[in-house]
Each structure stands twice: as C-alpha cells, then as structure tokens.
Design a protein around this motif. Sequence first.
Motif, short mmCIF file in Angstrom:
data_model
loop_
_atom_site.label_atom_id
_atom_site.label_comp_id
_atom_site.label_asym_id
_atom_site.label_seq_id
_atom_site.Cartn_x
_atom_site.Cartn_y
_atom_site.Cartn_z
N ILE A 1 0.83 -1.28 0.02
CA ILE A 1 -0.02 -0.01 0.09
C ILE A 1 0.85 1.35 -0.05
O ILE A 1 1.70 1.44 1.00
CB ILE A 1 -0.84 0.03 1.40
CG1 ILE A 1 -1.75 -1.21 1.14
CG2 ILE A 1 -1.81 1.32 1.17
CD1 ILE A 1 -2.53 -1.52 2.40
N THR A 2 0.86 1.97 -1.09
CA THR A 2 1.65 3.18 -1.32
C THR A 2 0.98 4.79 -1.23
O THR A 2 -0.31 4.82 -1.56
CB THR A 2 2.43 2.99 -2.50
OG1 THR A 2 1.74 2.88 -3.59
CG2 THR A 2 3.27 1.62 -2.33
N PRO A 3 1.75 5.64 -0.97
CA PRO A 3 1.27 7.07 -1.18
C PRO A 3 1.62 7.66 -2.33
O PRO A 3 2.12 6.84 -3.19
CB PRO A 3 1.99 7.67 0.17
CG PRO A 3 3.53 6.99 0.09
CD PRO A 3 3.18 5.49 -0.41
N TRP A 4 1.23 9.00 -2.60
CA TRP A 4 1.22 9.37 -3.71
C TRP A 4 2.52 10.15 -4.36
O TRP A 4 2.70 10.59 -5.35
CB TRP A 4 0.02 10.52 -4.10
CG TRP A 4 -0.17 11.38 -2.87
CD1 TRP A 4 -0.80 11.10 -1.85
CD2 TRP A 4 0.38 12.43 -2.56
NE1 TRP A 4 -0.94 11.92 -1.08
CE2 TRP A 4 0.00 12.98 -1.27
CE3 TRP A 4 1.54 13.48 -3.32
CZ2 TRP A 4 0.28 13.95 -0.57
CZ3 TRP A 4 1.77 14.43 -2.46
CH2 TRP A 4 1.12 14.89 -1.18
N ALA B 1 -1.81 4.74 -4.19
CA ALA B 1 -2.84 5.99 -3.78
C ALA B 1 -3.56 6.31 -4.78
O ALA B 1 -3.57 6.26 -6.04
CB ALA B 1 -1.87 7.33 -3.36
N GLY C 1 -8.60 3.88 0.19
CA GLY C 1 -7.76 3.08 1.54
C GLY C 1 -8.89 2.40 2.36
O GLY C 1 -8.87 1.15 2.83
N GLY C 2 -9.91 2.93 2.79
CA GLY C 2 -10.87 2.10 3.67
C GLY C 2 -11.45 1.01 3.13
O GLY C 2 -11.64 -0.04 3.73
N GLU D 1 -8.37 -1.65 3.58
CA GLU D 1 -8.55 -2.70 4.71
C GLU D 1 -8.85 -3.87 4.17
O GLU D 1 -8.70 -5.11 4.87
CB GLU D 1 -9.87 -2.15 5.26
CG GLU D 1 -9.66 -0.55 5.75
CD GLU D 1 -9.48 -0.79 7.38
OE1 GLU D 1 -10.10 -1.64 8.02
OE2 GLU D 1 -9.04 0.31 7.84
N LEU E 1 -5.57 -5.62 4.17
CA LEU E 1 -5.13 -5.86 5.63
C LEU E 1 -5.58 -6.98 6.35
O LEU E 1 -5.17 -7.82 7.02
CB LEU E 1 -5.27 -4.64 6.48
CG LEU E 1 -4.91 -3.48 5.91
CD1 LEU E 1 -5.15 -2.40 6.86
CD2 LEU E 1 -3.26 -3.31 5.89
N ARG F 1 -3.14 2.43 12.45
CA ARG F 1 -4.35 1.61 12.25
C ARG F 1 -4.10 0.14 11.68
O ARG F 1 -4.61 -0.86 12.04
CB ARG F 1 -5.41 2.47 11.14
CG ARG F 1 -6.38 1.41 10.55
CD ARG F 1 -7.82 1.84 11.07
NE ARG F 1 -8.85 0.84 10.70
CZ ARG F 1 -9.40 0.03 11.44
NH1 ARG F 1 -9.07 -0.37 12.64
NH2 ARG F 1 -10.42 -0.94 10.91
N ILE F 2 -3.13 0.22 10.83
CA ILE F 2 -2.75 -1.01 10.09
C ILE F 2 -2.01 -1.96 10.97
O ILE F 2 -2.22 -3.15 11.03
CB ILE F 2 -1.58 -0.62 8.95
CG1 ILE F 2 -2.52 0.08 7.88
CG2 ILE F 2 -0.96 -1.67 8.29
CD1 ILE F 2 -1.64 0.40 6.58
N GLU G 1 6.46 2.48 7.01
CA GLU G 1 7.19 3.71 6.75
C GLU G 1 6.30 5.00 6.95
O GLU G 1 5.66 5.31 5.97
CB GLU G 1 7.86 3.85 5.37
CG GLU G 1 8.92 2.55 5.41
CD GLU G 1 10.11 2.82 5.81
OE1 GLU G 1 10.47 4.06 6.47
OE2 GLU G 1 10.83 1.73 6.31
N GLY H 1 7.20 12.21 8.95
CA GLY H 1 8.50 12.92 9.58
C GLY H 1 8.40 14.60 9.74
O GLY H 1 7.42 14.93 9.38
N GLU I 1 3.44 17.21 11.04
CA GLU I 1 3.88 17.44 9.90
C GLU I 1 2.73 17.75 8.91
O GLU I 1 1.55 17.61 9.19
CB GLU I 1 4.00 15.63 9.58
CG GLU I 1 4.27 15.44 7.96
CD GLU I 1 4.44 14.13 7.38
OE1 GLU I 1 3.18 13.49 7.62
OE2 GLU I 1 5.20 13.55 6.92
N PHE J 1 16.66 2.62 4.62
CA PHE J 1 15.95 3.98 4.49
C PHE J 1 14.69 3.80 5.47
O PHE J 1 14.08 2.71 5.45
CB PHE J 1 15.21 4.39 3.13
CG PHE J 1 14.43 5.50 3.24
CD1 PHE J 1 14.94 6.62 2.81
CD2 PHE J 1 13.10 5.62 3.57
CE1 PHE J 1 14.15 7.75 2.94
CE2 PHE J 1 12.22 6.62 3.56
CZ PHE J 1 12.88 7.82 3.23
#
Length: 502
Positions: free
Chosen positions: A148-151, A177, A208-209, A213, A216, A235-236, A250, A253, A385, A452
């Motif tokens: 599952i990745t962000p944009w 995403a 995501g929901g 889910e 997951l 949540r994950i 990950e 920051g 953040e 990383f």
Amino acid sequence: MAKEYLNYIDGKWVPSETGRVFEDRNPSDWEEVIGTFPKSSAKDVVKAIEAAKKAFPKWSKLPAPKRGEIMLRATELLVKRKEEISLLMAREMGKVITEARGDTQEAIDTGYYAFGEGRRLFSRNAPSELPDKLALTILRPVGIAGLITPWNFPMAIPSWKIFPALLSGNCVVFKPATDTPACAAEFVKIFEEAGLPPGVLNLVTGGGGEVGEAILTHPDIGVISFTGSVEVGARIAEIAGKHLKRVSLELGGKNPQIVMPSADLDLAVDGVLWGAFGTQGQRCTATSRLIIHRDVYDEMMDRLIKRVKTLRIGDPTKNETQMGPLVNEGQLKTVQEYVEIGKKEGASVAYGGERLTDGPLAKGWFHAPTILEGVKQGMRVEQEEIFGPVLSVIKVNDLDEAIRVANGVQYGLSSSIYTKDLRESMRAIEELEAGITYINAPTIGAECHMPFGGVKKTGNGHREGGWTVYEIFNEIKTVYIDYSGTLQRAQIDTDERAKISE
Ligand code: NAD
C-alpha cells in the motif's frame, strides 16, 4: 476523452466488480482528467489474492537469478520509458519534471539492485555444536505481499516494495494511492511486458478504507508493506497485530536542518531550499524545521529570503520550473490552515504564506513557498507534519539546544547539520534521534542501496532500501543437516562426544 484504466488481476486488465470508477485530475489544471480508474471493493481484492495464491507455487520455485532476469527486463523497459513516465508523473501529481525524472530513476536503480540481489540473497551458516552436522539458514518468501503506497513518490516507493517482494519469490497485491493510479498502472504494464507470469503481480485501485482494509484483513496476506501517514500506519499496525501479520511501516517526519556558526551559509541555503521546497515540501524527508544558531541567524535568514524569492513556480512539465502545485485541494487547505495556526501561535510569515492564483496558476493548487519565523519549540507548526511548502525557523543558543529541539518531536526520519566542526558533526550523528543523518547535505537525498526508514513514530523498526528491505519479504528458515548416521542430541550428547574424542 479521459483514458480508461483498469485493474490488473491474474494477468488480465479488468474493471472492478462494482462497475464504479473514480477520476484522477491534474493538480496544475483541474480541468484535465488524467484518467478514470476502477473504484474497487473487497471482492476485487479477493480475486487478486486468489490469483496470487494460484501463481505462488511456480513463481516461488523459479530460481532467484531467473526471477532477477525478469526484474532486469522490467528495469530496462523503465529506462526506455523514463521520459514518458516522468511526464505523466508531473501531470498526475505535480512533481516538477526534473524531480520526476529522479523519482523514475530511483525505480530504475532499485530494479538493477534487485537484479543483482537475485544472485545474492545471502543467508548464513555457523558451526554446529555436534560433529558431522551442518547448521545454516536459508531464505523463503513470505507468500502473498500486500503493498500500500502513498502518492508523493509514485514510482520510487512502489519500486522499493515491488522489486524486492517479487525477487524474493512473493506474489503481490498492490494498492496505490488514489492520487497516482496512472503511474502505478504504467509500472505494472512494464512488468507485464517484461514477461512476469499472470497472478504474480496484481493491481487493485480504489480507496484506503475499502481496498486497503480488505488487503489488511485477508487471512492469506502474509506480509504488509505500507508507506503513508502515522494515523493510517497506526490503524494498520492494530489490524496486523490482531491477525498476527508481518508488517513494515514507513510513516511521517518532521525533519530538522541545523545550521551552526562554522557552516558554509550559502551551502546551507542551497540545502534548505531543496529540502524544504522540493516536491513542494511533500516528502516524508522534507526539511520542515530550520534550526539556526543565533550567531548566524540574521545572516542565514537574509540569504534564505533573497534566494526563496527566485524560485520559479508554475507548470511542472517545464524544465525551468522549480516548484509545482500541491497534489490536491485537500493538501492545499491543510497548508493554508497550518499557516493560520502558526500565526495564531505567534509565528510571523517571513515569506509567502498564501495561495498563488495568478495567470496560469489559476486552475491549480499552488501555494507560495512559506517561511515562518519566531517559531518556538512546542508550537503545532514545529511539532506536526504539514506535508507542504512551509518551513518553520527556530533560533537556538547552542548545539545542545539545537539537538534538544531537533529531537523534541514524535517523529525521527531524517535530519541534517551544516557545520565545519568535526566534533559537532559527530555529536549530531550520535545524538540526533533519526533513521538518517546528513552532514552538510539536506534532509532529502536517499540512495536506493542504503537502508531507509526512521525511529520513534516514523515506523516500526524496519528499513526499506538496500539489503535490509529483503528482510521484510523473506522468512528465515534454519536448517540442520546431520550426516553422522547416529542420533545426536543437541545440548545432551555434546559432552559425551567431546569425551569420546579425548
Ligand atoms: P495516507 O496514509 O493517507 O495514505 C497512504 C496509502 O494508504 C494510500 O494508498 C491510501 O489509500 C491508503 N489508506 C488510507 N487509509 C487506509 C486504511 N484504513 N487501510 C489501508 N490503507 C489505507 O498517506 P498519503 O497522504 O498518501 O501520503 C503522505 C504521508 O506518507 C505523509 O505522512 C508522509 O510522511 C508519508 N510518507 C512516508 C514515507 C517514508 O518512507 N517514511 C515516504 C513517503 C510518504
């Protein structure tokens, strides 16, 4: 006509069972629809997992060097299509083209690394305590990986997960995403073209929901690799804990750059401009706090303000542009809210602070690079953040205070210090609570062959990148080979055998 994209399940491009779609729009010009994408549901996820299960026995048996050859073919296709994909990225999420090329290049580098790893995947052996017995470990794939990745890194982050997961012999269900599904689809197409067997890599787009889910909670998913916000990460972790799944997180920051009196101030300005405003501050490693020693505070601020004014903001597909739009309206609103919060808390706007709507920027989510001065430890703009082009500047009296401020947040991803003093550098390396510390370089700039990740709430102790990411996607099996021809009992017969040999 907007391009119609589909899910990729069991080697076929298919619509969602739901028949629903969502649009993905260009953040520089919201009238441009990049494409429509399946708004999938749990049913689509189940199909993808079934396909992955079916493909797993054969794929996991293929020798790793052979799997590596497919990774190499995919990487070479990425090289060929680098410009086209980078341009799509600039249109899809607003990263300026020079940086978008870097993002695609990181995927290329990660692919080459995976190819090499096909002939490594080292494990260990150790002497047995008994004679005529070998003790060693081998690596086995975990099984089905949910990614599952962000944009914000549409190619690099998926590549950090997909290449090592596949090379290790896992099959994958990938949910990108909703702001960057086009880059994800192009990436998956490349694996298809490279000859990856059906079912080994599956793409399911959607929220995501719903989709996230479903991945997951599915009992057949053995490992989850997630990059995104702390809120979703927590949540994950909760769900994964309940289902006893392996999970790598990950997360966010609030990365500091410290500037000490001996620093080369022009270099420090170069660093902070790149660190704070690259990708419009939407990097997990973005410099969001500038901590300046009082002796060079005025000089540093002077030079910084002069330079920030020169940043060229506009169409991210043009080579000369240095800052593009924020990824979507929601992100723009968040940034605007934080500027207001900062002002209410007592910070002053030294530069920027507003949305940009002039001329060609009118139909995009553009925000000025923003510098908040007079920020004190504990203010929300110093703690939270923002994920946008907002830099909070804090004045400190000495290195002790700088390190205390740097460490006084819940995150611990990246950090940086500008100094010519070796002792100060060494203290920063040892004392900054972060997964990454740069000396005389900005907080961004990770190389794909090095670990990383971060400490504290930035993650759960795993490291992507380099050799360490392979620990996430492999199980360790310990193997004992006894060729003595007798029953040898560990801890019991050890002494007996020692006596015999006396
Ligand atoms: P996000 O947490 O909102 O979403 C990340 C992904 O999770 C998306 O694919 C989203 O659809 C999915 N998701 C959302 N809710 C879910 C749920 N309940 N179950 C499963 N999946 C769900 O993050 P974002 O806005 O896409 O990205 C920005 C965040 O990512 C920032 O906090 C940034 O610091 C972080 N980030 C971290 C790193 C790192 O390596 N540490 C790198 C890049 C971005």
